[in-house]
Each structure stands twice: as C-alpha cells, then as structure tokens.
Design a protein around this motif. Structure first.
Motif, short mmCIF file in Angstrom:
data_model
loop_
_atom_site.label_atom_id
_atom_site.label_comp_id
_atom_site.label_asym_id
_atom_site.label_seq_id
_atom_site.Cartn_x
_atom_site.Cartn_y
_atom_site.Cartn_z
N VAL A 35 -5.95 -7.70 -11.46
CA VAL A 35 -7.43 -7.26 -10.53
C VAL A 35 -8.68 -7.88 -11.30
CG1 VAL A 35 -8.93 -5.52 -11.15
CG2 VAL A 35 -6.34 -5.38 -9.41
N LYS A 36 -8.02 -8.72 -13.06
CA LYS A 36 -9.46 -8.42 -13.73
C LYS A 36 -9.13 -9.48 -14.10
CE LYS A 36 -8.80 -4.87 -18.17
NZ LYS A 36 -8.68 -4.59 -18.84
N LEU A 37 -7.69 -10.45 -13.51
CA LEU A 37 -7.85 -12.13 -13.88
C LEU A 37 -8.11 -12.36 -12.50
CD1 LEU A 37 -4.50 -12.47 -15.25
CD2 LEU A 37 -7.08 -13.01 -16.12
N GLY A 38 -8.58 -11.31 -11.57
CA GLY A 38 -8.99 -11.94 -9.61
C GLY A 38 -7.99 -12.12 -8.97
N TYR A 39 -6.07 -11.76 -9.01
CA TYR A 39 -4.98 -11.71 -8.19
C TYR A 39 -5.41 -11.27 -7.74
CZ TYR A 39 -4.53 -16.33 -11.03
OH TYR A 39 -4.28 -17.76 -11.35
N ILE A 40 -5.97 -9.72 -7.89
CA ILE A 40 -5.33 -8.66 -7.18
C ILE A 40 -6.76 -8.13 -6.64
CG2 ILE A 40 -4.59 -6.29 -5.78
CD1 ILE A 40 -2.14 -7.62 -7.92
N LYS A 41 -7.23 -7.69 -5.33
CA LYS A 41 -8.86 -6.12 -6.16
C LYS A 41 -8.04 -5.00 -5.06
CE LYS A 41 -10.74 -8.10 -0.94
NZ LYS A 41 -11.74 -8.98 -0.66
N LYS A 42 -8.85 -3.96 -6.12
CA LYS A 42 -8.50 -2.93 -4.91
C LYS A 42 -9.63 -1.93 -3.53
CE LYS A 42 -8.16 -1.15 -9.94
NZ LYS A 42 -8.37 0.27 -10.81
N LEU A 43 -9.15 -2.01 -3.06
CA LEU A 43 -9.76 -1.80 -1.59
C LEU A 43 -11.10 -0.16 -1.92
CD1 LEU A 43 -6.83 -2.51 0.66
CD2 LEU A 43 -9.23 -4.51 -0.05
N GLU A 44 -11.81 -0.66 -1.10
CA GLU A 44 -13.00 0.67 -0.82
C GLU A 44 -12.46 1.42 0.16
OE1 GLU A 44 -15.70 1.18 -2.50
OE2 GLU A 44 -15.08 -0.50 -3.65
N LEU A 45 -11.67 2.67 -0.41
CA LEU A 45 -11.42 3.44 0.65
C LEU A 45 -11.96 4.75 1.64
CD1 LEU A 45 -7.95 4.52 -0.90
CD2 LEU A 45 -8.38 2.55 0.23
N ASN A 46 -11.96 4.64 2.70
CA ASN A 46 -13.00 5.64 3.44
C ASN A 46 -12.04 6.96 3.17
OD1 ASN A 46 -14.21 7.49 5.43
ND2 ASN A 46 -14.08 5.48 6.54
N HIS A 47 -12.63 7.94 2.46
CA HIS A 47 -12.35 8.95 2.32
C HIS A 47 -12.20 9.80 3.35
CE1 HIS A 47 -10.80 8.06 -2.10
NE2 HIS A 47 -12.54 7.75 -2.20
N ARG A 48 -13.30 9.81 4.28
CA ARG A 48 -13.35 10.98 5.20
C ARG A 48 -12.10 10.41 6.07
NH1 ARG A 48 -20.13 9.46 6.26
NH2 ARG A 48 -20.41 10.91 5.30
N LYS A 49 -11.89 9.15 6.51
CA LYS A 49 -10.10 8.73 6.95
C LYS A 49 -9.38 9.99 6.87
CE LYS A 49 -12.14 4.89 9.65
NZ LYS A 49 -12.46 4.00 10.05
N GLY A 50 -8.74 9.84 4.89
CA GLY A 50 -7.96 10.77 4.56
C GLY A 50 -7.40 9.83 3.62
#
Length: 209
Positions: A160-175
C-alpha cells in the motif's frame, strides 16, 4: 526486458502452501521460471531465473527444490551442470492446474523486494480483475494459504505504501465493515485477448510486406 504486449505467464492458484511445504516466496521463483517456458520447453539457468526474480542464485536452487518436492514442477537434470553456447542445463516441466491467473511479463520490471514481489503474486488469486473478491479478507486468505496473518498484513501494508495496492473506501451503511483492497495500475494486470490478436496481425503484416 523484451516481451510482447498481451502475452502472459500462467500462475496456478496454489493454496495451502504449508501443506505442500512451500514458502510464499516460492511463487515468485515459479513465475520467474515459467516466464522462460516456450514452444521448445523450459531450460533457463539458475542465474537467469535469479536475475528475472531479483533474488540470489542460492535462493533459486532451494526454492526449485521445494517446488519439486511439492509436486508443482518436475526437474529433468543433466548429468553435468555445464552451459554450452548459452544453452541451459535442466529441463523443467509444470504440473497442470485448471485454475490459474495471467501474470503480465511487465510484472518483472518492478523494483520491489523479494517478499513484496512474492506477496503481490500470491494475492493475485484472491482478486477479480483489480478488486479483492467478495467474501475475502486477510484472515480468510491467511487460512487458505497457510501463511500467517501477521506476514500477509505486513506485506499488504508495505505494498500500500509503495503504491501497488490501495485500500478501498467502504460504505458502512451498506454493511461493508471488512477492509478491502484493490490493485493499482502500477502493474497492467488486466490481460486482454485482443492484444494477442493485434500483435499477431502486426507480425503477419510485416511478414507479408
């Protein structure tokens, strides 16, 4: 490195690595080895495999032995390890698997560490196109691979830090509460059959002209 756009290396979906007594870093050795597979077979030297993987020759030798013992590859060894006219020594064959992922040749051009590069390959089977498959999270991946949660989490955080993977923004309202990930465009993971056809058409036109 010279390679043809659209071509790929076959990487079988290998799970339960601990049962096969494999290390996750052996997947990098396998992919690097198989990148040399051609119509006449697979005959790279230890040095060639090491250069492509970005690791030491000694690591390659030990890793190939684990892959052989795990039934993933077959090694037909020559009686003498002599390289003549740059022809390699051992002949490698690959166990057939019906589920596999396509790894672009451009993957080998990245400058990641051995561990990060290996984990990026190992995780590929848990992603569909770029996004992590539904129902998967680190805990489940750890269980299926036989690799500790801590190791997978550390390597993902590094990627993630090196830019090969990114975390997704999750929608907690949808569980959506589990942390999800997505591969970035630093590696062209999406293999397109049309690229092969376009390449073949260019080659045919050149031959005709």
């Amino acid at each position: 490195m010279n390679y043809v756009d659209g071509q790929f290396v076959v990487l079988p979906r290998l799970k339960n690595l601990i049962k096969s007594k494999l290390k996750y870093t052996d997947i990098l050795t396998y992919t690097s080895l198989r990148s040399f597979d051609g119509d006449q077979g697979c005959f790279p030297s230890y040095e060639s495999i090491a250069n492509r993987a970005g690791c030491s020759r000694d690591f390659v030798i030990k890793s190939l032995k684990r892959l052989e013992n795990g039934g993933v590859i077959t090694i037909k060894r020559a009686t003498k390890r002599v390289v003549r006219d740059k022809l390699p020594v051992n002949h490698y064959e690959f166990t057939r698997y019906f589920q596999f992922d396509r790894i672009p040749y451009g993957f080998f051009e990245n400058e990641l560490s051995l561990n990060d590069k290996s984990m990026l390959l190992v995780l590929r089977q848990f992603f569909y196109n770029l996004k992590m498959r539904l129902g998967y999270q680190i805990k489940r991946i750890s269980s299926e691979l036989g690799v500790s949660y801590k190791v997978i989490h550390q390597r993902i955080e590094s990627l993630v830090k090196l830019g090969y993977i990114k975390k997704l923004e999750l929608n907690h309202r949808k569980g959506d509460f589990a942390c999800k990930y997505e591969y970035t465009a630093k590696v062209d993971w999406i293999w397109n059959l049309n690229d092969i056809y376009k390449t073949q058409e260019k080659v045919t036109l050149l031959m005709v002209s």
